[in-house]
Scaffold this motif. Structure first.
Motif, short mmCIF file in Angstrom:
data_model
loop_
_atom_site.label_atom_id
_atom_site.label_comp_id
_atom_site.label_asym_id
_atom_site.label_seq_id
_atom_site.Cartn_x
_atom_site.Cartn_y
_atom_site.Cartn_z
N TYR A 234 -13.10 -13.52 20.16
CA TYR A 234 -12.88 -13.30 18.74
C TYR A 234 -13.96 -12.37 18.19
O TYR A 234 -15.08 -12.28 18.73
CB TYR A 234 -12.88 -14.63 17.97
CG TYR A 234 -14.10 -15.50 18.21
CD1 TYR A 234 -15.23 -15.40 17.41
CD2 TYR A 234 -14.09 -16.44 19.24
CE1 TYR A 234 -16.34 -16.20 17.63
CE2 TYR A 234 -15.20 -17.24 19.47
CZ TYR A 234 -16.31 -17.12 18.65
OH TYR A 234 -17.40 -17.91 18.89
N TYR A 235 -13.60 -11.67 17.10
CA TYR A 235 -14.51 -10.69 16.51
C TYR A 235 -14.24 -10.58 15.02
O TYR A 235 -13.08 -10.50 14.59
CB TYR A 235 -14.33 -9.32 17.17
CG TYR A 235 -15.30 -8.27 16.68
CD1 TYR A 235 -16.61 -8.24 17.13
CD2 TYR A 235 -14.90 -7.31 15.76
CE1 TYR A 235 -17.51 -7.29 16.68
CE2 TYR A 235 -15.78 -6.34 15.30
CZ TYR A 235 -17.09 -6.34 15.77
OH TYR A 235 -17.97 -5.39 15.31
N GLY A 236 -15.32 -10.59 14.22
CA GLY A 236 -15.22 -10.46 12.79
C GLY A 236 -15.46 -9.02 12.36
O GLY A 236 -16.54 -8.47 12.58
N LEU A 237 -14.45 -8.39 11.75
CA LEU A 237 -14.56 -6.98 11.40
C LEU A 237 -15.57 -6.74 10.28
O LEU A 237 -16.23 -5.70 10.25
CB LEU A 237 -13.19 -6.44 10.98
CG LEU A 237 -12.08 -6.50 12.04
CD1 LEU A 237 -10.78 -5.97 11.47
CD2 LEU A 237 -12.48 -5.70 13.28
N LEU A 238 -15.71 -7.70 9.37
CA LEU A 238 -16.60 -7.51 8.23
C LEU A 238 -18.06 -7.79 8.57
O LEU A 238 -18.96 -7.03 8.19
CB LEU A 238 -16.15 -8.39 7.06
CG LEU A 238 -14.76 -8.09 6.50
CD1 LEU A 238 -14.46 -8.99 5.31
CD2 LEU A 238 -14.64 -6.62 6.10
N ASN A 239 -18.33 -8.86 9.28
CA ASN A 239 -19.72 -9.18 9.62
C ASN A 239 -20.16 -8.62 10.98
O ASN A 239 -21.29 -8.84 11.40
CB ASN A 239 -19.95 -10.69 9.60
CG ASN A 239 -18.98 -11.43 10.50
OD1 ASN A 239 -18.37 -10.87 11.41
ND2 ASN A 239 -18.85 -12.73 10.27
N LYS A 240 -19.25 -7.88 11.65
CA LYS A 240 -19.58 -7.21 12.91
C LYS A 240 -20.19 -8.16 13.95
O LYS A 240 -21.16 -7.85 14.62
CB LYS A 240 -20.58 -6.06 12.65
CG LYS A 240 -20.06 -5.01 11.68
CD LYS A 240 -18.84 -4.29 12.22
CE LYS A 240 -18.47 -3.09 11.35
NZ LYS A 240 -18.11 -3.49 9.97
N SER A 241 -19.61 -9.33 14.06
CA SER A 241 -20.08 -10.30 15.06
C SER A 241 -18.88 -10.92 15.74
O SER A 241 -17.78 -10.99 15.17
CB SER A 241 -20.94 -11.38 14.39
OG SER A 241 -20.17 -12.14 13.49
N GLY A 242 -19.09 -11.36 16.96
CA GLY A 242 -18.00 -11.94 17.73
C GLY A 242 -18.49 -13.00 18.67
O GLY A 242 -19.66 -13.42 18.66
N GLY A 243 -17.59 -13.46 19.50
CA GLY A 243 -17.93 -14.50 20.45
C GLY A 243 -16.92 -14.56 21.58
O GLY A 243 -15.82 -14.00 21.50
N ILE A 244 -17.31 -15.25 22.63
CA ILE A 244 -16.45 -15.39 23.80
C ILE A 244 -16.79 -16.72 24.47
O ILE A 244 -17.94 -17.19 24.43
CB ILE A 244 -16.66 -14.21 24.79
CG1 ILE A 244 -15.67 -14.31 25.95
CG2 ILE A 244 -18.09 -14.17 25.29
CD1 ILE A 244 -15.72 -13.12 26.89
N SER A 245 -15.79 -17.34 25.05
CA SER A 245 -15.99 -18.56 25.80
C SER A 245 -14.93 -18.67 26.88
O SER A 245 -13.86 -18.04 26.79
CB SER A 245 -15.94 -19.79 24.88
OG SER A 245 -14.63 -20.02 24.41
#
Length: 393
Positions: A234-245
């Motif tokens: 997943y990735y947040g376009l506004l806060n420019k942060s994401g994650g993976i699991s």
């Protein structure tokens, strides 16, 4: 204990042949049911009714800090035939416990859903609508669920609250499940979050029919368990942060002759979190679970242990005996779980924080009595205690 409306939604999934366990989000469902249960605080009352097979209402009243409550309505285009009366429902439908994963089911064919009349196709896709307003906060939540095809459904949930950014948020989830594997695509207006996740089941594909002759070895050695692997991004376009699991799961199937058990291993490489769980059905009434979390970056770890113990009615209970005789007259066999009257749950972690929960039924009322304790805080061991009562007709 499950909220009445959550129980109704699960009945909708069952009636529309949707497997809620075949997804990456449900990878740790067994451990969460045994370890992550919520202990009530204060007093909460809920009165609900399935006034028609397609329409349900529910009213709640609580006194946690201040007197508050909620009013909720649900509509299902698919008639729901499960028993929802609090005096008669199966407690396993209302209480989260050890989950027995079943064999993968072959998806329905598309033409099975077609309904024709006078040469015209008149069938409609099953839909569920749900709305709830919290008082006096005036917070509103809504759910739109639509089965698009035998292997696909769309789920849109929304929350309207002045305390949230932009006054609320909307989450859209497109789910696909063909049995052998499942995928989910997500979008949330909160930070413009986009995500995708999937789960793959190793072994036999339920979509493939066995046309070749079965050997004697295959009959003598049936599959007793299922191994699954999945991941999410997943990735947040506004806060420019994401994650993976990513995660793995092995669970025994109903034809397993020993104790049923489930093992999972999940990893979040960006945060450095590693979690492993082991749950076992140690007897007909007892289930045990453990979870170990470890962080590669901080070297911090956490251990949790939990159990659930189901209580069954005694044979000398006249009321239960009469109900059992009636059931025997209506159907030839009775499920061995029909005589349960409640369950005791408990958990403890390495810091001696304890949660205890007792859920069951008294006459026509469902009850949840729980308490959370912290044995290291000698001046205030009890962190919270409460009781929830539910009545449905």
């Amino acid at each position: 204990m499950l909220d009445f409306m959550d129980n109704v939604q699960n009945a909708f999934y069952e009636a529309s042949h949707w497997n809620i366990d075949n997804s990456y989000g449900a990878l740790n469902a067994t451990a969460r049911a045994l370890l992550d249960f919520q202990t009530p605080r204060g007093l909460k009352l809920q009165i609900s009714s399935l006034s028609a097979p397609n329409f349900a209402t529910s009213y709640t009243l609580g006194n946690v800090g201040v007197v508050d409550g909620s009013v909720s309505y649900l509509y299902s285009s698919l008639p729901l035939r499960r028993e929802f009366k609090s005096s008669e429902l199966d407690l396993h439908h209302a209480i989260r416990g050890y989950r027995h994963f079943q064999e993968l089911r072959r998806p329905d064919e598309d033409w099975w859903w077609e309904v024709w009349h006078s040469g015209k196709r008149i069938d409609r896709r099953d839909t569920l609508l749900y709305g709830r307003i919290f008082l006096p906060q005036s917070t509103l939540e809504a759910l739109y669920l639509r089965r698009l095809s035998p292997t696909r459904q769309l789920k849109i949930s929304a929350v309207s609250d002045s305390s949230l950014n932009n006054g609320g948020t909307i989450l859209a989830l497109l789910q696909n499940d063909v049995g052998k594997y499942s995928t989910e695509y997500m979008y949330s207006t909160d930070s413009a979050l986009m995500g995708v996740r999937g789960l793959y089941n190793f072994g036999m594909d339920p979509r493939v029919e066995l046309t070749a002759p079965v050997t004697a070895q295959e009959i003598a050695e049936p599959v007793h368990g299922r191994f699954s692997a999945g991941a999410e991004l997943y990735y947040g376009l506004l806060n420019k942060s994401g994650g993976i699991s990513t995660g793995l799961r092995f669970t025994t199937l109903p034809n397993h002759t020993g104790f049923p058990y489930t093992m999972t291993l999940t990893l979040n490489p960006l945060m450095g979190n590693l979690s492993s769980t082991y749950a076992v059905k140690a007897g007909s009434n007892l289930a045990l679970c453990s979870r170990f979390d470890f962080n590669f970056y901080s070297y911090e770890s956490e251990l949790q242990l939990g159990c659930e113990l189901w209580r069954r009615r005694r044979d000398t209970d006249l009321e239960w005996a009469v109900k059992k005789l009636r059931a025997d007259w209506k159907r030839p066999t009775v499920s061995p779980d029909d005589d349960v009257s409640g369950v005791l749950k408990a958990r403890v972690d390495q810091d001696w924080r304890i949660g205890v929960l007792w859920e069951g039924r008294i006459k026509e009322l469902l009850f949840t009595l729980g308490a959370s304790l912290d044995l290291k805080r000698r001046e205030q061991i009890f962190r919270g205690i409460g009781i929830e009562l539910q009545y449905s007709s």
